[in-house]
Design an enzyme around this catalytic site. Structure first.
Site, PDB file in Angstrom:
ATOM      1  N   ASN A 187       0.717  -1.619   0.048  1.00 54.22           N
ATOM      2  CA  ASN A 187       0.029   0.033  -0.102  1.00 54.22           C
ATOM      3  C   ASN A 187       0.848   1.277  -0.089  1.00 54.22           C
ATOM      4  OD1 ASN A 187      -2.775   2.321   0.370  1.00 54.22           O
ATOM      5  ND2 ASN A 187      -1.740   2.285   2.330  1.00 54.22           N
ATOM      6  N   HIS A 212       0.435   5.406   0.827  1.00 56.13           N
ATOM      7  CA  HIS A 212       0.190   5.753   1.582  1.00 56.13           C
ATOM      8  C   HIS A 212       0.954   7.487   2.066  1.00 56.13           C
ATOM      9  CE1 HIS A 212      -2.402   7.563   5.653  1.00 56.13           C
ATOM     10  NE2 HIS A 212      -1.184   7.490   6.504  1.00 56.13           N
ATOM     11  N   SER A 267       4.815   6.775   2.580  1.00 57.69           N
ATOM     12  CA  SER A 267       5.224   6.022   2.239  1.00 57.69           C
ATOM     13  C   SER A 267       4.562   4.892   1.642  1.00 57.69           C
ATOM     14  CB  SER A 267       5.058   4.842   3.716  1.00 57.69           C
ATOM     15  OG  SER A 267       5.493   6.208   4.916  1.00 57.69           O
ATOM     16  N   ASP A 282      -2.420   0.383   8.263  1.00 51.27           N
ATOM     17  CA  ASP A 282      -1.352   1.119   7.454  1.00 51.27           C
ATOM     18  C   ASP A 282      -0.224   1.031   8.974  1.00 51.27           C
ATOM     19  OD1 ASP A 282      -2.419   2.924   5.745  1.00 51.27           O
ATOM     20  OD2 ASP A 282      -3.833   3.795   7.064  1.00 51.27           O
TER      21      ASP A 282
HETATM   22  C1  GAR Z   1      -2.577   8.570  -3.483  1.00 53.78           C
HETATM   23  O1  GAR Z   1      -1.683  10.278  -2.297  1.00 53.78           O
HETATM   24  C2  GAR Z   1      -2.472   7.708  -1.923  1.00 53.78           C
HETATM   25  O2  GAR Z   1      -1.225   8.059  -1.085  1.00 53.78           O
HETATM   26  C3  GAR Z   1      -3.211   8.017  -0.900  1.00 53.78           C
HETATM   27  O3  GAR Z   1      -5.236   8.323  -1.912  1.00 53.78           O
HETATM   28  C4  GAR Z   1      -4.085   8.959  -3.122  1.00 53.78           C
HETATM   29  C5  GAR Z   1      -4.957   8.790  -4.644  1.00 53.78           C
HETATM   30  O4  GAR Z   1      -4.242   9.354  -5.794  1.00 53.78           O
HETATM   31  N1  GAR Z   1      -4.151   7.272  -0.453  1.00 53.78           N
HETATM   32  C6  GAR Z   1      -4.562   6.778   0.804  1.00 53.78           C
HETATM   33  O5  GAR Z   1      -4.592   7.801   0.968  1.00 53.78           O
HETATM   34  C7  GAR Z   1      -4.695   6.135   1.233  1.00 53.78           C
HETATM   35  N2  GAR Z   1      -5.132   5.746   2.190  1.00 53.78           N
HETATM   36  P1  GAR Z   1      -4.195   8.485  -6.767  1.00 53.78           P
HETATM   37  O6  GAR Z   1      -5.223   7.243  -7.203  1.00 53.78           O
HETATM   38  O7  GAR Z   1      -4.280   9.057  -8.110  1.00 53.78           O
HETATM   39  O8  GAR Z   1      -3.241   7.335  -6.901  1.00 53.78           O
END
Ligand code: GAR
Length: 196
Positions: free
Chosen positions: A107, A109, A136, A145
């Site tokens: 994942n 985060h 991370s 997480d």
């Molecule tokens: C990213 O910033 C990722 O780190 C976050 O969602 C966004 C997805 O963007 N993930 C979380 O918050 C997980 N809890 P993307 O769809 O453009 O990759």
């Protein structure tokens, strides 16, 4: 060749970074992009790259997380993935799902874990007055997480930052970090990546 499935809920920019990294002599290939949200922007980006896509809509299983995950597992198993990358996948997974793919789920985060598990990470970093923020990549375990950290990228917090400006600084680092971790992980190398 290792088979990688990527789970998304939204625009899929991390999915694109991962998919575009798996070319040439890279030891893995993207075999499936799966979204829990019909019409998620990332689906079209995956299709444009010739990657198989699927939707398992959690709203089709109201109040029944078990049935949702059973459908998720069925579709994923059909693609026989060696590794599952959560890339902006915004559903919490139960131990049943996690145990089914134990040691094979990653994942990304948007915080420097163990700080700011959960949501609103950038706003929380700003409220805390942190001098730096980042992202991370970790192995997914039953603790939200909370699995072993396989890489982190740091950026400075600048005066006047908002959650949006900070997110815009962190996201390009996500796009570098996640492929770097995956490239190691698929070869069995779990040495943490540190960026920049
Ligand atoms: C990213 O910033 C990722 O780190 C976050 O969602 C966004 C997805 O963007 N993930 C979380 O918050 C997980 N809890 P993307 O769809 O453009 O990759």
């Amino acid at each position: 060749m290792k088979r990688v499935a990527i789970l998304i809920s939204g625009s899929g920019s991390n999915m694109v970074a991962l998919a575009d990294s798996m070319t040439g002599d890279h030891p893995a290939r993207p075999v499936l992009v799966l979204s829990n949200v019909p019409g998620a922007g990332g689906l079209a980006k995956a299709e444009a790259r010739g990657i198989d896509t699927a939707v398992v809509d959690h709203k089709a299983y109201p109040g029944d997380r078990e049935a949702f995950e059973a459908a998720l597992i069925e579709r994923l198993d059909a693609a026989a993935p060696d590794v599952i990358c959560l890339a902006g996948f915004m559903r919490i997974l139960t131990p049943r799902f996690i145990n089914h793919y134990a040691g094979r789920i990653l994942n990304i985060h948007p915080s420097l874990l163990p700080k700011y598990k959960g949501l609103d990470t950038h706003a929380r970093a700003l409220s805390a007055g942190d001098a730096e923020a980042g992202c991370s990549v970790h192995e997914v375990t039953a603790e939200l997480d909370g699995g072993p950290i396989l890489g982190q990228a740091r950026v400075p917090v600048e005066p006047g930052d908002t959650a949006e400006t900070l997110a815009a600084r962190v996201l390009p680092m996500e796009h570098r970090l996640y492929p770097a971790v995956l490239a190691r992980f698929v070869t069995g190398d779990r040495t943490p990546v540190a960026l920049p």
